[in-house]
Design a protein around this motif. Structure first.
Motif, PDB file in Angstrom:
ATOM      1  N   ALA A  16       5.867  -7.613   6.296  1.00 19.04           N
ATOM      2  CA  ALA A  16       4.622  -7.068   6.841  1.00 19.04           C
ATOM      3  C   ALA A  16       3.859  -8.128   7.633  1.00 19.04           C
ATOM      4  O   ALA A  16       3.371  -7.867   8.733  1.00 19.04           O
ATOM      5  N   ARG A  17       3.760  -9.335   7.074  1.00 18.45           N
ATOM      6  CA  ARG A  17       3.044 -10.398   7.784  1.00 18.45           C
ATOM      7  C   ARG A  17       3.785 -10.805   9.052  1.00 18.45           C
ATOM      8  O   ARG A  17       3.164 -11.038  10.098  1.00 18.45           O
ATOM      9  N   LEU A  18       5.100 -10.889   8.980  1.00 19.17           N
ATOM     10  CA  LEU A  18       5.879 -11.263  10.152  1.00 19.17           C
ATOM     11  C   LEU A  18       5.700 -10.245  11.278  1.00 19.17           C
ATOM     12  O   LEU A  18       5.574 -10.614  12.450  1.00 19.17           O
ATOM     13  N   ARG A  19       5.654  -8.970  10.919  1.00 19.27           N
ATOM     14  CA  ARG A  19       5.463  -7.936  11.946  1.00 19.27           C
ATOM     15  C   ARG A  19       4.060  -8.025  12.540  1.00 19.27           C
ATOM     16  O   ARG A  19       3.871  -7.808  13.739  1.00 19.27           O
ATOM     17  N   ALA A  20       3.082  -8.351  11.706  1.00 18.88           N
ATOM     18  CA  ALA A  20       1.714  -8.517  12.213  1.00 18.88           C
ATOM     19  C   ALA A  20       1.637  -9.678  13.200  1.00 18.88           C
ATOM     20  O   ALA A  20       0.997  -9.582  14.246  1.00 18.88           O
ATOM     21  N   VAL A  21       2.292 -10.782  12.866  1.00 19.72           N
ATOM     22  CA  VAL A  21       2.332 -11.924  13.781  1.00 19.72           C
ATOM     23  C   VAL A  21       3.012 -11.526  15.091  1.00 19.72           C
ATOM     24  O   VAL A  21       2.507 -11.798  16.185  1.00 19.72           O
ATOM     25  N   ALA A  22       4.156 -10.860  14.979  1.00 24.33           N
ATOM     26  CA  ALA A  22       4.922 -10.495  16.171  1.00 24.33           C
ATOM     27  C   ALA A  22       4.162  -9.501  17.036  1.00 24.33           C
ATOM     28  O   ALA A  22       4.199  -9.589  18.271  1.00 24.33           O
ATOM     29  N   TYR A  23       3.470  -8.551  16.428  1.00 23.83           N
ATOM     30  CA  TYR A  23       2.712  -7.587  17.217  1.00 23.83           C
ATOM     31  C   TYR A  23       1.608  -8.273  18.003  1.00 23.83           C
ATOM     32  O   TYR A  23       1.397  -7.995  19.191  1.00 23.83           O
ATOM     33  N   ARG A  24       0.884  -9.178  17.360  1.00 25.86           N
ATOM     34  CA  ARG A  24      -0.204  -9.859  18.056  1.00 25.86           C
ATOM     35  C   ARG A  24       0.327 -10.807  19.134  1.00 25.86           C
ATOM     36  O   ARG A  24      -0.346 -11.065  20.121  1.00 25.86           O
ATOM     37  N   MET A  25       1.535 -11.281  18.939  1.00 33.24           N
ATOM     38  CA  MET A  25       2.155 -12.129  19.956  1.00 33.24           C
ATOM     39  C   MET A  25       2.663 -11.309  21.143  1.00 33.24           C
ATOM     40  O   MET A  25       2.587 -11.754  22.290  1.00 33.24           O
ATOM     41  N   SER A  63       7.952 -16.868  15.354  1.00 34.79           N
ATOM     42  CA  SER A  63       7.148 -17.339  16.489  1.00 34.79           C
ATOM     43  C   SER A  63       8.039 -17.836  17.616  1.00 34.79           C
ATOM     44  O   SER A  63       7.772 -17.583  18.799  1.00 34.79           O
ATOM     45  N   ARG A  64       9.106 -18.547  17.262  1.00 34.61           N
ATOM     46  CA  ARG A  64      10.037 -19.016  18.295  1.00 34.61           C
ATOM     47  C   ARG A  64      10.741 -17.843  18.961  1.00 34.61           C
ATOM     48  O   ARG A  64      10.959 -17.845  20.183  1.00 34.61           O
ATOM     49  N   PHE A 139      -1.995 -26.951  13.620  1.00 32.38           N
ATOM     50  CA  PHE A 139      -1.592 -27.350  14.973  1.00 32.38           C
ATOM     51  C   PHE A 139      -0.292 -28.146  14.975  1.00 32.38           C
ATOM     52  O   PHE A 139       0.489 -28.062  15.930  1.00 32.38           O
ATOM     53  N   ASP A 140      -0.048 -28.937  13.931  1.00 36.83           N
ATOM     54  CA  ASP A 140       1.190 -29.715  13.946  1.00 36.83           C
ATOM     55  C   ASP A 140       2.420 -28.809  13.867  1.00 36.83           C
ATOM     56  O   ASP A 140       3.459 -29.091  14.490  1.00 36.83           O
ATOM     57  N   THR A 141       2.302 -27.699  13.137  1.00 33.46           N
ATOM     58  CA  THR A 141       3.402 -26.737  13.084  1.00 33.46           C
ATOM     59  C   THR A 141       3.596 -26.077  14.442  1.00 33.46           C
ATOM     60  O   THR A 141       4.725 -25.902  14.917  1.00 33.46           O
ATOM     61  N   ILE A 142       2.485 -25.687  15.082  1.00 32.32           N
ATOM     62  CA  ILE A 142       2.563 -25.052  16.398  1.00 32.32           C
ATOM     63  C   ILE A 142       3.153 -26.016  17.415  1.00 32.32           C
ATOM     64  O   ILE A 142       3.960 -25.627  18.269  1.00 32.32           O
TER      65      ILE A 142
END
Length: 289
Positions: A16-25, A63-64, A139-142
């Motif tokens: 669910a969280r991964l899909r939320a991240v992907a949708y906003r991206m 994210s990648r 930010f270091d992860t990004i």
């Protein structure tokens, strides 16, 4: 086999969280689902025995994947002039029946006005802004995802933040006040008169209509009010909904979903209206008329 079953269970906990991240991206449900599926494939083929935080690892992977999607999309857009609105998140107010993935999308929903501004960012800026400002990823992860320095990554997020702040008026925070203004718009469009419409529209209001023929844009209160009067007479049945967390309504004719209307309210007036009227996109929403 047991190891794969365990990974599958852990992945489902994060889906669910991964899909939320992907949708906003990405602003697209189908692309978000593809990104999540590709993330699962990468997980199933990876050795994660030494990974301490699987959720963070999966967020990095998805994210990648999204970054690759955005770069590919940008290349295609340079070859095509076609533009579309982001997919809307449409829910009936007070409906508790949604699955965890849908609940993750609607929690702290990002308004369509912001999603449209995100589409104007380059892929790296969008990733930096979404991950840091919307999901609090360090930010270091990004920086590691983008293969940029920490300073460069912070600068990209800052540029994106300035673009967002300068391009979109801050939305009304009071949801009940938003409902009141949207209801006034609906009443005026059905016969309340031209002046009543102008009273709830910002002078610089923008209307974007996404139809099967592409995206159409109107600007200015007078033109938008005229269009609203035509639409109000042709769509007698309207059901209130939330669209990306803000009040809107769906229009129904003869039991069929005709359109979805979403509104951005700022400073006591409607500043943006987004109309979804492409039958194929409406069918994909799965919304029962």
């Amino acid at each position: 086999m047991a190891g794969q079953e365990f990974l599958a269970e852990r992945f489902e906990e994060q889906r669910a969280r991964l899909r939320a991240v992907a949708y906003r991206m990405l602003g697209s449900f189908s692309e978000a689902d593809d990104a999540v599926q590709e993330t699962w494939i990468k997980l199933s083929r990876a050795d994660v025995s030494g990974v301490e935080n699987l959720g963070a690892w999966l967020t990095t992977v998805v994210s990648r994947v999204c970054l690759d999607f955005l770069r590919s999309r940008k290349a295609k857009q340079e070859e095509s002039l076609e533009a579309r609105l982001p997919d809307p998140i449409v829910v009936e107010e007070g409906d508790p029946s949604h699955d965890p993935e849908h609940q993750a999308l609607t929690t702290d929903a990002v308004g369509l006005a912001l999603m449209i501004v995100l589409d104007t960012l380059n892929p790296a800026e969008r990733l930096a802004f979404v991950l840091h400002d919307l999901f609090a990823v360090p930010f270091d992860t990004i920086a590691s995802i983008l293969d940029r320095s920490l300073a460069a990554t912070k600068m990209m997020a800052s540029r994106a933040r300035r673009r967002v702040q300068s391009s979109a008026k801050p939305p009304e925070e009071d949801l009940s006040r938003q409902r009141e203004i949207v209801s006034a718009f609906r009443a005026a469009s059905r016969g309340g008169g031209f002046e009543a419409l102008l009273a709830v529209l910002d002078p610089d209001v923008v209307l974007r209509a996404d139809t099967s023929e592409g995206l159409r844009t109107l600007r200015g209160a007078a033109d938008v009010a005229s269009q609203a009067q035509l639409f109000g007479r042709s769509a007698p049945v309207a059901r209130p909904v939330l669209v990306n967390g803000s009040p809107g309504f769906v229009s129904i004719v003869d039991g069929k979903l005709l359109s979805v209307l979403a509104f951005t309210v700022s400073g006591g007036r409607i500043t943006e209206i987004h109309v979804f009227a492409d039958p194929a996109r409406l069918a994909a929403l799965g919304f029962a008329a």
